[in-house]
Design a protein around this motif. Structure first.
Motif, PDB file in Angstrom:
ATOM      1  N   PRO A 204      -4.764  -0.676  -3.495  1.00 16.40           N
ATOM      2  CA  PRO A 204      -4.397  -2.165  -2.319  1.00 16.40           C
ATOM      3  C   PRO A 204      -2.642  -1.505  -1.802  1.00 16.40           C
ATOM      4  CG  PRO A 204      -6.217  -1.865  -4.184  1.00 16.40           C
ATOM      5  CD  PRO A 204      -5.299  -0.815  -4.579  1.00 16.40           C
ATOM      6  N   SER A 205      -2.090  -1.873  -3.080  1.00 17.15           N
ATOM      7  CA  SER A 205      -1.430  -1.994  -2.789  1.00 17.15           C
ATOM      8  C   SER A 205      -0.056  -1.201  -1.461  1.00 17.15           C
ATOM      9  CB  SER A 205       0.447  -2.249  -4.392  1.00 17.15           C
ATOM     10  OG  SER A 205       0.110  -0.749  -4.895  1.00 17.15           O
ATOM     11  N   HIS A 206      -0.632   0.681  -1.599  1.00 16.24           N
ATOM     12  CA  HIS A 206      -0.199   1.160  -1.121  1.00 16.24           C
ATOM     13  C   HIS A 206      -0.097   1.053   0.373  1.00 16.24           C
ATOM     14  CE1 HIS A 206       2.160   3.820  -4.009  1.00 16.24           C
ATOM     15  NE2 HIS A 206       1.186   3.428  -5.044  1.00 16.24           N
ATOM     16  N   LYS A 207      -2.364   0.201   0.565  1.00 11.46           N
ATOM     17  CA  LYS A 207      -2.872   0.331   1.589  1.00 11.46           C
ATOM     18  C   LYS A 207      -1.595  -1.155   2.349  1.00 11.46           C
ATOM     19  CE  LYS A 207      -6.955  -0.286   3.801  1.00 11.46           C
ATOM     20  NZ  LYS A 207      -7.939  -0.940   3.512  1.00 11.46           N
ATOM     21  N   ALA A 208      -1.537  -1.644   1.520  1.00 13.23           N
ATOM     22  CA  ALA A 208      -1.066  -3.042   2.565  1.00 13.23           C
ATOM     23  C   ALA A 208       0.680  -2.857   2.140  1.00 13.23           C
ATOM     24  CB  ALA A 208      -0.085  -3.920   1.010  1.00 13.23           C
ATOM     25  N   LEU A 209       1.851  -1.327   1.731  1.00  5.07           N
ATOM     26  CA  LEU A 209       2.447  -1.735   2.114  1.00  5.07           C
ATOM     27  C   LEU A 209       2.315  -0.748   3.848  1.00  5.07           C
ATOM     28  CD1 LEU A 209       6.046  -1.166   2.010  1.00  5.07           C
ATOM     29  CD2 LEU A 209       5.977   1.334   0.263  1.00  5.07           C
ATOM     30  N   ILE A 210       1.830   0.921   4.005  1.00  5.73           N
ATOM     31  CA  ILE A 210       1.443   1.140   4.930  1.00  5.73           C
ATOM     32  C   ILE A 210       1.438   0.270   6.344  1.00  5.73           C
ATOM     33  CG2 ILE A 210       2.197   3.294   3.792  1.00  5.73           C
ATOM     34  CD1 ILE A 210      -1.487   3.216   4.828  1.00  5.73           C
ATOM     35  N   THR A 211       0.416  -0.969   6.012  1.00  6.84           N
ATOM     36  CA  THR A 211      -0.182  -2.206   6.988  1.00  6.84           C
ATOM     37  C   THR A 211       0.920  -2.407   7.358  1.00  6.84           C
ATOM     38  OG1 THR A 211      -2.577  -1.923   5.816  1.00  6.84           O
ATOM     39  CG2 THR A 211      -2.118  -3.896   7.510  1.00  6.84           C
ATOM     40  N   HIS A 212       2.081  -2.408   7.068  1.00  9.55           N
ATOM     41  CA  HIS A 212       3.378  -3.947   6.851  1.00  9.55           C
ATOM     42  C   HIS A 212       4.524  -2.686   7.551  1.00  9.55           C
ATOM     43  CE1 HIS A 212       0.249  -7.417   6.644  1.00  9.55           C
ATOM     44  NE2 HIS A 212      -0.100  -6.506   5.825  1.00  9.55           N
TER      45      HIS A 212
END
Ligand SMILES: Cc1cc2nc3c(=O)[nH]c(=O)nc-3n(C[C@H](O)[C@H](O)[C@H](O)COP(=O)(O)O)c2cc1C
Length: 206
Positions: A87-95
């Protein structure tokens, strides 16, 4: 010199990756980045001396191009390893395209081709500066993540950043002021378990 040791140890021990709890709407002032880079360039450097160069990307189009590339590399890597995206990596690529700044720690030079002490000298002359930079940011409540994924796509990054031949980028720190992030010490083996005296494996009983 009056040094607050516990504060320094706290900074050194809690420079965790911050991918989510960042203020994407608050710019990080260029002067603050200069201050941090001025700390970074106090790091040790080998014979080549001061070959570090820092490229700060705060332009919207440039950030968009890099974020797109980063996303591509991360998704490819996870698919190749058959790993789920955290989830934290997903959050980074999202933003990532909205991050206030990306700092590329670059070298005016290239590593020696053969695996030798030369490579140790090359990377040993740049990565301490990158880590000092991350610590200087942390001390100012600016969160960052140590990322090296883009090293796999040197040529494309070089094109986006107009880097000349004979230079390379090592790590990229996406940075922003932290927003509600609580940074804790990582769960690591204690010094007593990873330290030997005089010979490999020799640990005191105490
Ligand atoms: C050599 C190296 C490369 C890394 N590359 C990436 C990266 O490309 N992207 C990323 O989100 N995190 C990257 N990280 C950060 C790690 O995934 C991890 O978040 C970080 O080491 C913090 O974990 P810790 O608090 O247990 O040290 C890298 C870390 C290291 C040491």
């Amino acid at each position: 010199m009056d040094i607050n040791l516990s504060q320094i140890d706290e900074i050194l021990s809690t420079a965790r990756s911050v991918r989510r709890k960042l203020d994407f709407d608050r710019p990080v002032e260029r002067q603050v980045l200069f201050d941090c880079i001025n700390v970074a360039v106090q790091a040790p450097t080998g014979l080549g001396g001061e070959s570090w160069r820092f490229i700060v990307v705060d332009d919207t189009a440039q950030k968009g191009a890099i974020a797109g590339l980063y996303r591509e590399v991360l998704l490819e890597l996870m698919a190749a390893r058959n790993l789920p995206l955290k989830p934290s990596h997903k959050a980074l690529i999202t933003h990532l395209h909205r991050i206030p700044a990306m700092i590329f720690v670059c070298v005016d030079g290239q590593p020696p081709a053969e695996a030798s002490g030369g490579q140790l000298g090359f990377y040993g002359s740049i990565l301490p500066a990158a880590w000092s930079l991350m610590l200087a940011l942390r001390a100012r409540n600016i969160g960052a993540t140590w990322t090296s994924l883009l090293a796999a796509r040197q040529a494309e990054v070089a094109r986006i950043l107009a880097m000349p031949a004979g230079t390379m980028q090592t790590v990229m720190l996406p940075v922003g002021y932290t927003k509600g992030a609580t940074l804790r010490r990582a769960d690591r083996l204690p010094a007593e378990q990873v330290t030997f005296f005089n010979r490999w494996g020799n640990q005191p009983d105490t």
